[in-house]
Design an enzyme around this catalytic site. Structure first.
Site, mmCIF file in Angstrom:
data_model
loop_
_atom_site.group_PDB
_atom_site.id
_atom_site.type_symbol
_atom_site.label_atom_id
_atom_site.label_comp_id
_atom_site.label_asym_id
_atom_site.label_seq_id
_atom_site.Cartn_x
_atom_site.Cartn_y
_atom_site.Cartn_z
ATOM 1 N N GLU A 162 -94.001 -21.058 -16.535
ATOM 2 C CA GLU A 162 -93.872 -19.603 -16.502
ATOM 3 C C GLU A 162 -93.581 -19.112 -15.092
ATOM 4 O OE1 GLU A 162 -96.495 -15.662 -17.820
ATOM 5 O OE2 GLU A 162 -97.472 -17.606 -17.581
ATOM 6 N N GLU B 132 -100.863 -15.869 -25.248
ATOM 7 C CA GLU B 132 -100.508 -14.567 -25.812
ATOM 8 C C GLU B 132 -99.978 -14.658 -27.249
ATOM 9 O OE1 GLU B 132 -98.541 -11.877 -23.184
ATOM 10 O OE2 GLU B 132 -99.045 -13.044 -21.415
#
Length: 901
Positions: free
Chosen positions: A791, A511
């Site tokens: 994550e 991202e």
């Protein structure tokens, strides 16, 4: 308990302007000055002892008083000779009775723009002795606002590129010029290359910056960098030819790769362009300017395409040898064309630049398929690979970067956010022996590098991992006798740094966005470990640029328009109080760590506008149901099953609480009555909506079984009435035990679970939960070989280079070692260790804005030995653990202290 070395006159050193040593391009009209202190070295003697509270801590009395600044005097000039004579014609503060060593605002005449200044300081200690003047520091003010400060410079670009809708190669631009005879006093270059620029003077690279400038909302702010090129100009001599050159990449400004965040169709999107202003000042006062104008020339460069997400294609056959040097013949290069100026305001880039920080050699090289080679760097990093390869001209070598491998041993770059492959570079060989390739305009997150199309068989030494991130200084070292704690601390530091690229990102792979929730969850971690004030100050300006007139913030900052509540295409939209709270959380962290009141004043009114927007539009029956909640609890790939409401309401309360505290600091006490009333209303709504009296637990708006995070947040945010606190806590502890001492929390709950347990006498349980080697737990990640942070809790986490679970390191520092700033800016420290049984020692070194604070403890038989080192002017409240689980409390002044129980 112990005795400190006596200190005499203090020595001021490490002078900084706006948190930086000798900065260029300072925009602040009243820049803040700071310095550190050290005592004059002298023979010392000391004793250490043990015993009860009140036995006499070292550093107290006369020695502590002498080690304390009681007054200072700052002088500022434009000529070093004035400072040498003790004069401050620009500003002389006179003697100021104060112990302040930072946040000292310049208060002289208006500073001249684009001008070099020198300054120094002397201080008086507690015994009335005055120091020598400190070694002078410098700062250079920024250009005047608007076009007048740029000497006629214009935005330019390659003519052919500006007229195409496709993606032309990265342009090379150059300008040959001649300087008149004379002695050069100084030469400074101001330059902005959008999206990214690399710059050269007479064949030499200017500065160390890469991927420069930092990304912004280019419709609001465009950053330029300032370089001192005096040495390079003098080396080239006057009355000779020189050349200024630039190569431009696309960056965030013109990324061509379609992606779900709309960067490829940002309202500012355009082809690369350049603005440059070189001012050469002679000792006789003459100024010669070389600016970007239509006399420059430009051609296609060897970087045939570049994308921040996709990667780059470099064709070495198009390289133009010597193109940055004076002797190169550019007579056949076309002239440039005028480019449309970006709409944003030109501002001086004042955060640390992104730089190449170091290199990592690979630890392994495999061939999982014939002709497919995979390097293992042994460490998750952000940056790129540098490859050396030899082969025939026209050979195309593909270089893929990834954080993990597929079952067949090749690099895994699967994703759903960007069209096509990501993190993939192509290198077309020129056929000139061994050639080196590394990208210039994109960075990657990776541990593994896959090389396809190699014309031979690569060797282990042919590749290096290049570490690239914003060049923030390291300010912390932590060490314990537990390997998982040490490895998690190191992994957290890597995770934070891997996500510092002009903005605080979430992942350097998928991202590269400035997710606001991620940033505030680890803001304290970042501030303990790295020098962050300049970085955060820049990013908080990005928030100002992102705020709508309504007061709304998006969940990523900057944004191309993605994520506002009216966005029908975005998968996640605001408001998200648990994310938006970053706009007050991070300034509050800056206030605590750096004593920065100015940032609180600047964010206050925009924060009030946001709160009005939230309350008017999204508070219903005194709760908030919009948002994401406790993101990524075990077993879930996003929002928790109980829904976001309990967390978003709690963080709305947190926003109000912080705004109330900020109001008291910045002199807006008249607003606090309204905050108190709003908090009471929200707290009542929270209790009414989310508390179940029968079970004595908190829950979400959706029916589920017991959820740890809902109860953690209620307890940690002060939303549980005192009469039921123990019941709620006991039920939480029982659930942790029911899960074999494992957490069941996402990014919000985990941040508060560990300190909540430790501070309620459950340090052993907190430590067990934190270090669990089985799923879910931090130790489980270490067992998987993690060198950064994951994550998700599961082993097949999408990202292995995330930082928002890194708040465990805050718990290490604040609870295991026990160090926190007791007063803003570390003028006073609190050390209250809460040692678990499994830990035998823990220590931390913090380079604060007041100097180095070191603290640690170790077990000595049934008791503890605590060591604290404090710089001049800093005091501490030290809690020494005792065998019965209590603490002895001692007051310590500057110096070294050994306290025992």
């Amino acid at each position: 308990m112990s005795a400190a070395s006596a200190t005499g006159v203090l020595i001021p050193h490490t002078l900084r302007t706006e948190y930086a040593e000798n900065p260029l391009g300072v925009e602040e009209p009243s820049p803040r000055l700071s310095w550190l202190l050290r005592p004059v070295p002298q023979e010392t003697s000391g004793t250490s002892g043990s015993g009860a509270s009140g036995s006499g801590a070292s550093g107290s009395g006369a020695a502590a008083a002498a080690a304390t600044q009681t007054a200072y005097q700052v002088i500022v000039a434009t000529d070093l000779a004035d400072l040498d004579a003790g004069r401050g014609p620009v500003w002389d503060s006179g003697r100021v009775e104060s112990g302040r060593t930072g946040q000292v605002e310049y208060a002289g005449q208006a500073l001249a723009a684009d001008t070099g200044h020198v300054w120094t300081v002397r201080v008086w200690d507690g015994s009335g002795q005055v120091s020598d003047w400190a070694e002078p520091a410098t700062f250079v003010t920024a250009a005047p606002a608007g076009e007048q400060g740029w000497g006629g410079a214009m935005w330019i670009g390659q003519a052919q590129a500006l007229q195409t809708d496709g993606q032309p190669p990265a342009p090379l631009l150059r300008k040959a010029f001649r300087l008149p005879t004379g002695d050069v006093a100084h030469a400074r270059l101001r330059v902005s290359g959008l999206g990214y620029g690399e710059f050269f003077l007479d064949g030499e690279r200017i500065g160390r910056s890469v991927l420069d400038p930092a990304p912004t909302n280019y419709d609001a702010t465009v950053l330029y960098s300032t370089y001192d090129v005096t040495a390079q100009i003098r080396a080239g001599a006057s009355d000779t030819d020189h050349v200024l050159a630039a190569v431009l990449g696309r960056g965030r400004y013109g990324d061509p790769t379609p992606n779900v965040w709309y960067w490829q169709k940002a309202p500012w999107w355009d082809h690369p362009k350049l603005l440059a202003h070189l001012a050469v000042t002679y000792t006789d006062g003459r100024v010669v300017r070389v600016v970007s104008d239509l006399t420059w020339r430009a051609v296609d460069g060897p970087t045939r395409s570049d994308s921040l997400y996709a990667g780059e294609h470099y064709d070495a056959r198009h390289a133009r040898r010597g193109w940055t040097t004076v002797d190169f013949d550019d007579s056949e290069w076309p002239e440039v064309a005028a480019a449309a100026p970006p709409r944003g305001q030109l501002r001086s880039q004042q955060q640390e630049p992104i730089e190449v920080i170091g290199e990592i050699p690979p630890v392994g090289l495999a061939e999982p398929q014939p002709g497919v080679y995979v390097y293992d760097l042994g460490q998750q990093l952000a940056g790129w690979a540098r490859l050396h390869v030899a082969g025939p001209a026209g050979t195309i070598v593909r270089v893929r970067h990834g954080e993990r491998l597929l079952p067949d041993g090749t690099v895994d770059i699967r994703q759903v956010h960007i069209d096509g492959d990501i993190q993939t570079d192509f290198f077309t060989l020129a056929g000139d022996g061994t050639e080196a390739f590394e990208p210039s305009f994109s960075y990657k997150g990776f541990q593994y590098v896959q090389v396809d199309g190699h014309p031979g068989r690569p060797e282990l030494g042919d590749l290096r991992g290049v570490v690239v991130h914003t060049a923030v200084a390291s300010t912390a070292e932590l060490d314990t006798d537990h390997p998982i704690v040490n490895r998690l601390h190191t992994a957290t530091r890597w995770a934070v740094l891997n996500n510092l690229h002009g903005i605080p990102t979430d992942t350097p792979v998928f991202e590269k966005n400035g997710w606001t929730g991620d940033a505030h969850l680890t803001a304290d971690v970042a501030a303990y470990n790295f020098h962050m004030p300049r970085f955060y100050t820049k990013w908080l300006q990005d928030w100002v640029d992102a705020q709508l007139p309504s007061g709304e913030f998006p969940p990523i900052v900057p944004t191309a328009g993605w994520g506002y509540h009216h966005d029908t295409e975005a998968g996640i939209v605001g408001p998200i109080p648990a994310w938006d709270v970053a706009y007050v959380e991070i300034p509050w962290v800056m206030y605590q760590h750096y004593g920065d009141e100015r940032i609180l004043r600047r964010i206050y009114d925009p924060a009030r506008r946001y709160l009005d927007f939230l309350v008017d539009g999204y508070v219903d029956d005194d709760i908030v149901l919009a948002g994401l909640g406790d993101w990524l609890p075990p077993g879930f790939n996003g929002m928790p099953p109980e829904g976001p409401g309990v967390y978003e309401t709690a963080y709305t309360v947190r926003f109000v609480d912080l705004l109330d505290r900020i109001a008291r600091v910045v002199g807006r006490e008249g607003d606090t009555k309204g905050y108190a009333e709003l908090r009471d209303r929200l707290a009542a709504g929270f209790d009414r909506a989310f508390y179940d009296a029968e079970s004595g637990t908190y829950h979400g708006e959706r029916p589920t079984g017991y959820r740890q995070s809902a109860n953690v947040v209620a307890l940690a945010f002060g939303l549980v009435p005192q009469g039921r606190y123990d019941r709620v806590l006991d039920r939480l502890v029982a659930d942790v035990h029911d899960r074999d001492d494992h957490l069941d929390t996402g990014v919000i709950g985990t941040k508060f679970l560990l300190p909540l347990l430790s501070r309620n006498g459950l340090a052993d349980l907190a430590f067990t939960v934190a270090t669990q080697r089985t799923y879910p737990g931090y130790g489980f990640w270490i067992e998987q070989g993690a060198t950064s942070l994951y994550e998700h809790w599961q082993a097949d986490s999408r990202s292995r280079n995330h930082h928002f679970f890194g708040h465990v390191d805050q718990w290490f520092i604040e609870d295991l070692v026990g160090v926190t700033p007791a007063e803003p800016g570390f003028t006073r420290v609190r050390m209250r260790p809460l040692p678990p049984t499994e830990l035998g020692r823990a220590r931390v070194r913090l380079d604060t804005v007041r100097g180095r604070v070191a603290a640690g403890w170790e077990r000595r038989g049934a008791g503890y030995s605590v060591r604290v080192d404090l710089p001049p002017g800093v005091t501490a409240e030290v809690h020494v653990p005792t065998p019965d689980g209590g603490h002895l409390v001692e007051e310590c002044g500057p110096g070294s202290h050994t306290l025992e129980s």
